[in-house]
Design an enzyme around this catalytic site. Structure first.
Site, mmCIF file in Angstrom:
data_model
loop_
_atom_site.group_PDB
_atom_site.id
_atom_site.type_symbol
_atom_site.label_atom_id
_atom_site.label_comp_id
_atom_site.label_asym_id
_atom_site.label_seq_id
_atom_site.Cartn_x
_atom_site.Cartn_y
_atom_site.Cartn_z
ATOM 1 N N ASN A 1 0.819 -1.199 0.000
ATOM 2 C CA ASN A 1 0.000 0.000 0.000
ATOM 3 C C ASN A 1 0.859 1.256 0.000
ATOM 4 O O ASN A 1 0.414 2.324 -0.421
ATOM 5 C CB ASN A 1 -0.919 -0.011 1.217
ATOM 6 C CG ASN A 1 -1.858 1.168 1.233
ATOM 7 O OD1 ASN A 1 -2.277 1.650 0.193
ATOM 8 N ND2 ASN A 1 -2.205 1.633 2.417
ATOM 9 N N ASP B 1 16.670 -1.896 10.770
ATOM 10 C CA ASP B 1 15.765 -2.799 10.060
ATOM 11 C C ASP B 1 16.550 -3.980 9.476
ATOM 12 O O ASP B 1 16.413 -4.315 8.293
ATOM 13 C CB ASP B 1 15.030 -2.046 8.945
ATOM 14 C CG ASP B 1 13.784 -2.776 8.460
ATOM 15 O OD1 ASP B 1 13.422 -3.798 9.078
ATOM 16 O OD2 ASP B 1 13.181 -2.328 7.474
#
Length: 857
Positions: free
Chosen positions: A238, A367
């Site tokens: 998205n 990350d």
């Protein structure tokens, strides 16, 4: 199995169990209109995260032009108030997301791209009403912000979008046989209401003249001056896409990272554009390092932002682990394990150096996970995806990280310490790709570390150090855990395991809920919480099969809830009413079960031929009801089963039938043609008709054609690039049905498969613990294939369930599919583990046949 993004969606409302998004705890952020009484003459409805208001005297048409309003959280309250005022004035039905938290969720990175950004949906009754609404909304919402709804046409400068589609909840089958939302063709036929990421108009619909300028403006927004041509889409979310592209003139290959404004919100409320520009700043600051991509700039095309960066030749660490990991192929020699552990150390050494160089520039990475590491052809590592790379002392921007690899942050945890934890966790993940379980129990990190050091022969100084500053996030390394004590003795403590699994199942029961009785896989919610695979029927079946009490309230819940299932969509043996019918009959509610079965048999035939959802499973349920052992067989049900068996035999011999479902694309007990073979065998036992035995052999021969011998000798089903051993889809299920067939007729080719399957079923590493696609199903299969004789390797495999099972007070909890949340269901969770281990540890005079057990016999 749900995809990764769908699974993530079911993780948002609860940290323990998979939950529907509508269970989101959002009471404190509900909009006033959600709480207020409906205006006079209006009625309220709710569904999922949505609240709807309808004029009490009006009925919506089946379909038409609908309007979608998008927004951003800071403007949402005002946009809702203004839109609701217009709808109430014009008498137009509408629905809206009920809270700020629901809006953030629907705008998050994990939502379906086609529907993301929708905040309010309006249902004008006809074209004049549509145009009147658009005029009022365009004036009231002019200049407001909101994501572009990809499936729609945007109208003017307001976050107002339109598309033609269904208003009513209609359903049909798509080209693949799946059940999808539908709208009505002028012929009266129901056709799929396609909800993709491109604005499409049904062929029979004329675009209103007033909308044509907006359609032209959409086409004119294309920017042909963008110097790159996309050659491949690498990933979508998205938030945007990631693309491989090349320069129009120089042909230089680059990676384009796309960010959509106001989309892909993270827990801090930052959108994709914010993170993209953060990544651009970080890469600019790290320029010159060969462990990060070179950045070429940022470009805005229409509304979307693109980060242009170097394309790194190589393979992701994720793919390298899949390709190299030795313990799934039976390759367990010391030389092979040593080679793999040396490679793991070389990768983490390279990552440690890369992180040190990034830290030296004053940044954290934040990350670290296998998809964000690329291994160059020469072995050097490169880190990608710097969306969360900020200053080392940043305490405001949240850490990212894959499940199990994110640092257990505490007071004073620095960015460098968080990266160091992620590096240590990643090293363990390479050696044993199960770190997701540590999100349930941090102590599992120590279990995994102890096992990995012992299995690979690694000393205490091997591998990255466990960061001392993060010790508060891990329990003391006190040696044997409760789970270890139950599983790792000379003999696993089956009575203790059984008692604790039962306690865990009952602890999760919620008879007061209408959507589920027991926590399970997200797929259970799509079947109303009653099905055998992921719902209450499977759990109650397991309880009864192992001799545990089944509370009457549970049985009442199952019967009551199953009766509410839509008659036109009864499902199959494991995802619908036929399986529920068998379980209710077993629990003493035969009449209610027969009523459910009759309803399933009256519905249109399933669109698949397998045992899980298709015609083979429904026919097997009919056969089981036809011959309950109390009298003469029910001729009608027996005839139904025989007709299906004949149709399935035709499918096997011809590869397709004119009106029936297609042949399954792969092999396995639940997802292949094994279900047809099992149906043939059970009918042969009842009728003695020889053609049924021939038919079973033909189906199994076709299943065997999917099987290959792997390095190390295990036999597995080849499905594209995957090789599968499981019961649902895989060679384990093929072997069980083949074993039953071989008891009646010799077949050297089938017999030759069984030893390799048995060998594969006790491979050391199995990623999930469940019955249908995990370790429990495989150890039960290995036990059955060996004739029930004790095998040390079977017990060793049972002991390795200690990697997964989590002890909590007097309970054992089982991580379900993808290991993200606990499950009690038959396919993925505690009920399946209970039932599978029961077949292994039952005494010889009590031991049931595994194939009967697995098919609700």
């Amino acid at each position: 199995m749900p995809g990764i993004q769908e699974t993530q969606l079911y993780c948002l409302a609860d940290r323990r169990y998979y939950e529907t998004p509508d269970r989101l705890p959002d009471e404190d952020t509900r909009y006033p209109l959600d709480r207020a009484d409906p205006p006079t003459g209006w009625r309220r409805g709710t569904g999922g995260l949505w609240t709807a208001l309808h004029p009490a005297s009006a009925e919506l048409p089946e379909q038409g032009w609908k309007i979608h309003i998008s927004t951003v959280p800071e403007e949402a309250g005002r946009t809702l108030a203004d839109t609701a005022r217009i709808c109430l004035e014009q008498g137009v039905a509408f629905k809206f997301l009920r809270s700020t938290r629901a809006l953030r969720l629907m705008s998050s990175k994990y939502m379906n791209r086609s529907g993301a950004g929708k905040f309010i949906t309006l249902y004008p009754e006809d074209e004049p009403a549509l145009l009147k609404l658009l005029d009022a909304l365009g004036e009231a919402l002019d200049g407001r912000s909101g994501p572009y709804v990809l499936s729609d046409l945007r109208i003017g400068n307001a976050p107002v979008h339109v598309r033609y589609g269904a208003f009513a909840e209609l359903w049909c089958r798509d080209a693949d046989g799946g059940r999808v939302r539908a709208m009505r063709h002028p012929s009266g036929e129901l056709v799929p209401d396609t909800r993709g990421v491109v604005f499409r108009i049904p062929e029979w619909v004329t675009v209103p003249e007033r909308l044509r300028p907006h359609l032209a403006a959409r086409a004119a927004a294309r920017d042909d001056s963008f110097p790159y041509v996309v050659t491949e889409a690498l990933q979508f979310s998205n938030a945007g896409g990631i693309y491989l592209a090349e320069h129009r003139t120089t042909k230089q290959r680059v990676v384009l990272r796309e960010a959509r404004p106001h989309c892909g919100l993270d827990p801090a409320g930052h959108d994709a554009v914010t993170r993209l520009h953060r990544e651009h700043r970080a890469l600019t600051r790290l320029a010159g390092l060969d462990c990060v991509p070179e950045v070429y700039g940022v470009r805005t095309v229409w509304e979307h932002h693109f980060l242009i960066e170097e394309h790194i030749e190589g393979t992701t660490l994720f793919d390298e682990i899949v390709e190299r990991f030795p313990l799934v192929r039976g390759e367990r020699t010391r030389a092979e394990l040593d080679a793999y552990s040396r490679w793991a150390r070389s990768v983490t050494d390279g990552l440690a150096q890369a992180l040190d160089r990034i830290h030296a520039r004053g940044l954290r990475f934040a990350d670290v996970h296998p998809a964000n590491v690329i291994i160059r052809p020469d072995g050097r590592v490169v880190l990608i995806d710097f969306e969360y790379a900020t200053d080392l002392d940043d305490r405001d921007t949240p850490l990212a990280g894959a499940p199990g690899l994110q640092a257990p942050t505490g007071p004073g945890t620095s960015g460098a310490e968080a990266d160091a934890y992620a590096l240590w966790a990643l090293w363990l993940h390479i050696l044993m790709p199960l770190m997701e379980v540590t999100d349930h129990d941090r102590g599992k990190a120590l279990t995994i570390e102890r096992w990995a050091r012992a299995r690979y022969g690694l000393g205490a100084d091997e591998g990255p150090p466990r960061p001392a500053a993060l010790a508060h996030g891990l329990p003391a390394d006190s040696g044997e855990s409760t789970v270890d004590a139950l599983l790792r003795g000379p003999e696993p403590d089956w009575p203790g395991i059984r008692e604790r699994l039962l306690a865990g199942i009952h602890a999760g029961a919620a008879p007061d809920r209408a959507d589920r009785l027991f926590p399970g896989d997200p797929a259970g919610f799509t079947t109303g919480g009653v099905c055998a695979a992921n719902g209450a029927a499977g759990v109650l079946y397991a309880l009864d099969r192992v001799g545990a009490p089944v509370p009457g309230a549970y049985v009442d819940w199952l019967a009551r809830t199953a009766a509410r299932r839509a008659p036109e969509n009864p499902g199959g043996l494991f995802d619908g009413l036929p399986g529920v019918a068998l379980v209710l009959a077993r629990l003493g509610r035969r009449e209610e079960g027969r009523e459910l079965l009759d309803r399933a048999l009256r519905a249109p035939a399933p669109s698949s031929a397998d045992l899980r959802t298709g015609t083979a499973g429904t026919a097997l349920a009919a056969l089981r009801f036809a011959s309950d052992g109390t009298g003469a067989p029910d001729a009608e049900l027996l005839d139904r089963a025989l007709r299906t068996a004949w149709e399935l035999d035709s499918l096997v011999r011809d590869g397709a039938t004119a009106d029936g479902p297609p042949a399954p694309h792969s092999a396995g007990l639940l997802s292949g043609l094994c279900g047809a073979a099992l149906l043939h065998l059970e009918l042969h036992a009842h009728t003695g008709e020889e053609w049924l035995l021939h038919a079973a052999g033909a189906a199994l021969a076709r299943e065997a054609g999917h099987c290959v011998t792997m390095p190390g000798g295990s036999v597995q089903v080849k499905d594209g690039i995957r090789h599968l051993l499981y019961l649902d889809q895989g060679s384990g299920g093929v072997a069980l049905v083949a074993q039953r067939y071989l008891a009646r007729r010799e077949d050297p080719a089938l017999a030759a498969l069984l030893p390799g399957v048995g060998q594969g079923c006790v491979l050391e590493f199995i990623r999930e613990p469940g019955l249908f696609r995990g370790r429990t199903g495989l150890v039960a299969t290995a036990h059955q294939l060996s004739g029930g004789a004790p095998r040390p390797e079977v017990l060793d495999s049972v002991r390795n369930l200690s990697w997964h099972l989590v002890a909590e007070e007097d309970r054992l909890l089982v991580p379900g599919s993808r290991l993200r949340r606990f499950s009690a269901d038959l396919a993925t969770g505690a009920a399946g583990v209970l039932l599978g281990l029961h077949t292994v540890f039952a005494t010889p005079d009590e031991r049931p046949d595994l194939l009967d057990v697995l098919t609700l016999g």
